[in-house]
Design an enzyme around this catalytic site. Structure first.
Site, PDB file in Angstrom:
ATOM      1  N   ASP A 121      54.654  54.549  52.346  1.00  0.00           N
ATOM      2  CA  ASP A 121      55.472  53.702  53.204  1.00  0.00           C
ATOM      3  C   ASP A 121      56.403  52.824  52.371  1.00  0.00           C
ATOM      4  OD1 ASP A 121      54.614  54.497  55.671  1.00  0.00           O
ATOM      5  OD2 ASP A 121      53.109  52.936  55.902  1.00  0.00           O
ATOM      6  N   ASP A 159      76.452  69.994  34.645  1.00  0.00           N
ATOM      7  CA  ASP A 159      76.933  69.075  33.613  1.00  0.00           C
ATOM      8  C   ASP A 159      76.214  67.729  33.714  1.00  0.00           C
ATOM      9  OD1 ASP A 159      78.349  68.224  31.455  1.00  0.00           O
ATOM     10  OD2 ASP A 159      80.246  67.930  32.505  1.00  0.00           O
ATOM     11  N   SER A 208      56.030  46.199  46.346  1.00  0.00           N
ATOM     12  CA  SER A 208      54.650  45.738  46.372  1.00  0.00           C
ATOM     13  C   SER A 208      53.958  46.045  47.694  1.00  0.00           C
ATOM     14  CB  SER A 208      54.605  44.240  46.071  1.00  0.00           C
ATOM     15  OG  SER A 208      55.299  43.548  47.072  1.00  0.00           O
ATOM     16  N   LEU A 223      84.587  52.828  58.324  1.00  0.00           N
ATOM     17  CA  LEU A 223      84.896  51.402  58.239  1.00  0.00           C
ATOM     18  C   LEU A 223      86.246  51.224  57.578  1.00  0.00           C
ATOM     19  CD1 LEU A 223      81.674  49.498  57.280  1.00  0.00           C
ATOM     20  CD2 LEU A 223      82.835  49.680  59.465  1.00  0.00           C
ATOM     21  N   PHE A 275      83.567  55.488  55.141  1.00  0.00           N
ATOM     22  CA  PHE A 275      84.871  56.066  55.410  1.00  0.00           C
ATOM     23  C   PHE A 275      85.428  55.565  56.726  1.00  0.00           C
ATOM     24  CE2 PHE A 275      88.247  58.707  56.224  1.00  0.00           C
ATOM     25  CZ  PHE A 275      88.031  59.510  57.323  1.00  0.00           C
ATOM     26  N   LYS A 329      89.689  61.417  54.085  1.00  0.00           N
ATOM     27  CA  LYS A 329      90.941  60.713  54.357  1.00  0.00           C
ATOM     28  C   LYS A 329      91.986  61.195  53.339  1.00  0.00           C
ATOM     29  CE  LYS A 329      93.168  57.105  56.074  1.00  0.00           C
ATOM     30  NZ  LYS A 329      93.444  57.010  57.494  1.00  0.00           N
TER      31      LYS A 329
END
Ligand code: NAG
Ligand code: NAG
Ligand code: NAG
Ligand code: NAG
Ligand code: NAG
Ligand code: NAG
Ligand code: NAG
Ligand code: NAG
Length: 623
Positions: free
Chosen positions: A129, A455, A158, A292, A290, A328
Site C-alpha cells: 500500500d 541507449d 513509512s 492545461l 498538455f 500540440k
C-alpha cells in the site's frame, strides 16, 4: 472613504464570483502525488468548498471489487451507513456484488477548510500500500494521493500494515445557482474506460449543459480520464436502476479515433478516452499537462490557434503520423520567443534549449533527424518514469520537439558534478534506480513485441526537482526483433560507450536485455559514483569490467568498500552495497537469457528500498 467603498465592492464582486463558481474537472492531475495547490483551491486535490451549504447529503459511485463487494465491506471502507447503502442499492446485506458493478454510496459531505470532503478511514493492510495505490486502486480515484498525504502525518515511505489513515473522499454540494435550477445533489461519478460525458449525463437523467457547467468543461473538450471523478447534478436521489456493470477494456484497446474527427462530429460532444491499454500502471500526465497548457494558451489567442493548425505543411503531418492524437503543434516564431531566439543562456546542452511557452517551462530539442519514430512511440506511452513529449514544430526541414522540463538535469551531471551533495544519499539513489527500472519495465511490457530503448545511460536519465528519475532520449528506441532476423555483418552498433551489451556490439541483436545490461551499469554508477568509462593511470577503464574483476577476488568485500562513492561511505551499510552490486552483476551477465527481467529487478529494488527505510527508522528510533 471612496477607497474603502471600492475595495468593499471588489471584495464583494470576487466573493460573489466565487459563490457561483462551479468545480473544474482536473483530468488526471489528480494522479500527481506532489502537485501543490499553493496557487489557490485546486480541483485536482478535492472539490472547493463553494456551495450554498457547508454540509450536505450526497452520493458517490464506487465500483465493487473484491474484497469490497458486500454492503458491510463497502460501508466500512467509506464510513457510510450500511442500512442506507443497502436501501439505495436495493440489495440485501448478504448480497455479493459482481466485480465492477457501480454502487451508490450515501455520504455526508462537508467543508473542511477550503475543500469539501467526506471523511472515512482506512487501515493499511499490505506492505504494498502506498498513498497512490490507496487513492487510485482501493478508493478507485474517490480520494487523491495528494489529499491523503496532507491528512496523514506519515511520510510516504513509512506506511506500515495496521496504520490507520484518514481518507477524505471527493464530494461537493450544489452552488446557489445550481440549487436554483433544481439540482439537489452533485453525484461524484467515477470515470471508467470508455465513459463519455453525454452518456453518463443521460444515464443519470442530468441535463448535459448542467453537467458541462458543473465540471467547468469547455464544450469542445470533454476528454475524460479513467480513475478520476466528475460531478453529475441530480434533481432527485439516484437510483440503482441507473447503475451499470463496467467491463474492463480489452487488452489491445488502443486510441483509434483521431482527434479531429471527434472534434467535428456531433458538435464535439464525443469524448475520447486515450490509451485504453489495460496493461499497466501510471497514467497520462502528458495529456493533462498538455490540456492545461492548451487551455492557457488558447485563452490568449483563441482564433489564431485554429488557423495555425490548418496551415501546417501537409508532409509534416504525414511524417509525424498521428500528430493529431494529442500533440500540440507550434509555429517557429513562438519557439523563437520562448527561447529568446535560441540564446546561449537558454541552451541546456547540445541542441537542447529551455523555453517558456504559455507560462510553462519546456525543454526543446532541435534535430534534423527523422522524428516520426520517437513521436509515435512517445505519444503512445505514458508513464511517470518516461519523459513526456508535449509539442512539436517544424521549420525548414528542422524539427523541434518539446518535452517536459526536468529541473535537476541529467543523472550523469548530478553524480559527477556533485550538485546538491546534501541529497546524494542512499535513499535517493535507490529511488532513482527504482524509477529507471520501473520506466524500463513499462517500456518493455506495454507492447508486443516489446520496445527497447537502446541507449540507456546516465546522460539519458533526467531528474525532476524532487530527484525523481525519468528516462529520456528515445531517438534510438525501437521494437525488439527475433534472433533469426539479425544480420550481423551489416549492423553498426549505436549506443553509448560503456553501456552496450556484448551481443549487441557483436551481433547487433536488439532485445530488452540490452537495456537490462545498460541498467546494470547505471546501478554501478549509483553505488560507486564513477563514470561508466573512466580514466585510471591514463588508461580507459570500463566500470562494469572493473567491478566484475573486483568481485572475483577473494577480498572482494574490502576492495568494494574502497570503490563505494565517498559521499555514501560514512552512512553505508555493506549489506546494501553488496545487494546492489549483486543485482547489477546479474544484469551484466554475458548471456542475455541469464539477465533478470525488469519486473524481477523492480521487485528486488523495492525490497532493498524497504529494508533501507526500515533500518533507518530503527536507527532514528534509537538515536
Ligand atoms: C474554474 O476555472 C475558472 C476559469 O478557468 C475559474 O474562474 C473558476 O474559479 C474555477 N473554479 C474553481 C472552483 O476552481
Ligand atoms: C472497518 O473495520 C475495521 C476492522 O473490522 C475497523 O477497525 C475499522 O474501524 C472499520 N472502519 C470503519 C470506517 O468503520
Ligand atoms: C429491488 O429488487 C427487487 C428484486 O430483487 C425488485 O423486484 C424491485 O423492483 C427492486 N426495487 C427497485 C426500487 O428497484
Ligand atoms: C473531516 O476530517 C477533517 C480533517 O481530519 C476535519 O477537520 C473535519 O472536521 C472532519 N469532518 C467531519 C464532518 O467530521
Ligand atoms: C506530525 O509529524 C511531525 C514531524 O514528523 C511531528 O512533530 C508532529 O508531532 C506530528 N503530529 C501528529 C499529530 O502526529
Ligand atoms: C448565478 O446566478 C446569478 C444570479 O442568480 C447570476 O448573476 C450569475 O451570473 C450566475 N452565475 C453563473 C455562472 O451562471
Ligand atoms: C440554469 O438553467 C438555465 C436555463 O435552463 C441555464 O441557462 C443555466 O445555465 C442553468 N444554470 C446552471 C447553473 O446550471
Ligand atoms: C489505478 O487503479 C486501477 C485499478 O483500480 C488500475 O487498473 C490502474 O492501473 C491504476 N492506475 C495506476 C496509474 O496505477
Amino acid at each position: 472613504m471612496d477607497m474603502f467603498l471600492l475595495s468593499f465592492l471588489i471584495v464583494l464582486f470576487f466573493e460573489t464570483q466565487n459563490l457561483y463558481a462551479q468545480q473544474n474537472y482536473s483530468g488526471n492531475l489528480v494522479m500527481d502525488c506532489h502537485s501543490s495547490d499553493s496557487t489557490g483551491p485546486s480541483p485536482a486535490f478535492l472539490y472547493s468548498c463553494n456551495g450554498k451549504k457547508q454540509s450536505c447529503k450526497t452520493f458517490l459511485i464506487y465500483k465493487s471489487q473484491p474484497p469490497y463487494n458486500t454492503v458491510s465491506s463497502i460501508a466500512n471502507l467509506t464510513s457510510s451507513d450500511p442500512l442506507e447503502l443497502s436501501r439505495i442499492n436495493n440489495i440485501s446485506r448478504i448480497t455479493v456484488l459482481p466485480t465492477d458493478k457501480e454502487v451508490l454510496i450515501p455520504v455526508i459531505c462537508s467543508c473542511s477548510g477550503q475543500y469539501y470532503q467526506a471523511n472515512t478511514s482506512y487501515t493499511v493492510s499490505s506492505i504494498d500500500d502506498t498513498y497512490f495505490t490507496i487513492a487510485n486502486n482501493t478508493y478507485e480515484g474517490l480520494s487523491t494521493c495528494n489529499s491523503l498525504m496532507r491528512e496523514n502525518n506519515y511520510s510516504e515511505f513509512s506506511l506500515d500494515v495496521g496504520m490507520k489513515l484518514r481518507v477524505p473522499l471527493r464530494c461537493a454540494c450544489p452552488t446557489s445557482n445550481q440549487t436554483a435550477n433544481g439540482t439537489q445533489y452533485l453525484l461524484t461519478y467515477l470515470v471508467s474506460w470508455g465513459d463519455e460525458v453525454p452518456a453518463v449525463g443521460k444515464r443519470f437523467n442530468a441535463n448535459i449543459e448542467r453537467v458541462i457547467y458543473a465540471n467547468g468543461f469547455s464544450k469542445d473538450d470533454l476528454t475524460l480520464f479513467p480513475f478520476t471523478t466528475i460531478l453529475v447534478p441530480l434533481s432527485t436521489e439516484p437510483s440503482t436502476s441507473q447503475t451499470i456493470i463496467h467491463h474492463p477494456p480489452p487488452p489491445d484497446y488502443h486510441p483509434v479515433i483521431p482527434n479531429h474527427q471527434i472534434r467535428n462530429s456531433r458538435k464535439g460532444f464525443h469524448v475520447w478516452i486515450i490509451l485504453g491499454v489495460s496493461l499497466l500502471f501510471l497514467l497520462f500526465v502528458l495529456f493533462m499537462v498538455f490540456f492545461l497548457l492548451k487551455k492557457k494558451i488558447d485563452l490568449g489567442r483563441k482564433d489564431k490557434g485554429r488557423k495555425k493548425k490548418s496551415a501546417l505543411p501537409e508532409d509534416f503531418l504525414n511524417r509525424v503520423a498521428g500528430v493529431d492524437l494529442g500533440l500540440k503543434i507550434y509555429a517557429f516564431e513562438e519557439l523563437k520567443v520562448a527561447t529568446e531566439d535560441f540564446s546561449t543562456s537558454n541552451r541546456l546542452s547540445g541542441s537542447v534549449y529551455r523555453g517558456i511557452i504559455g507560462g510553462q517551462v519546456l525543454a526543446i530539442k532541435k534535430t534534423s533527424r527523422d522524428i516520426s519514430n520517437e513521436v509515435n512511440l512517445l505519444r503512445k506511452i505514458n508513464h511517470f518514469n518516461l519523459i513526456s513529449l508535449y509539442a512539436a514544430c517544424e521549420h525548414h526541414g528542422v524539427f523541434y520537439l518539446m518535452y517536459e522540463f526536468m529541473e535537476s538535469g541529467s543523472l550523469r551531471d548530478w553524480l559527477y558534478k556533485r550538485s546538491c551533495p546534501e541529497v546524494q544519499n542512499w535513499n535517493r539513489r535507490i529511488q532513482i534506480a527504482l524509477d529507471v527500472a520501473s520506466g524500463l519495465h513499462y517500456l518493455h511490457n506495454f507492447t508486443d513485441p516489446p520496445y527497447v530503448h537502446k541507449d540507456i545511460s546516465s546522460s539519458n536519465v533526467l531528474l525532476s526537482r524532487h530527484f525523481r528519475a525519468k528516462i529520456a532520449n528515445f531517438s534510438l528506441a525501437r521494437a525488439a526483433e527475433a534472433e533469426e532476423h539479425v544480420n550481423s555483418s551489416l549492423r553498426l552498433a549505436l549506443g553509448s560507450k560503456g553501456y552496450m551489451a556484448p551481443e549487441y556490439t557483436e551481433f547487433g541483436l536488439v532485445t530488452p536485455k540490452i537495456d537490462t545490461y545498460a541498467f546494470g551499469v547505471i546501478l554501478l554508477e549509483l553505488v560507486t559514483g564513477k563514470e561508466a568509462v573512466f580514466m585510471q593511470d591514463e588508461r580507459e577503464m570500463q566500470l562494469s569490467e572493473t567491478i566484475i574483476l573486483v568481485m572475483e577476488k577473494e577480498d572482494a568485500q574490502a576492495r568494494l568498500c574502497c570503490l563505494v562513492d565517498p559521499i555514501l561511505r560514512s552512512r553505508c551499510s555493506m549489506e546494501v552495497v553488496l545487494r546492489m552490486v549483486r543485482l547489477s552483476l546479474a544484469c551484466l551477465q554475458q548471456e542475455p537469457e541469464s539477465r533478470p527481467s525488469m519486473a524481477e529487478i523492480v521487485s528486488s529494488l523495492s525490497k532493498i528500498q524497504l529494508d533501507v527505510h526500515r533500518s533507518e527508522s530503527v536507527l532514528v528510533r534509537y538515536v
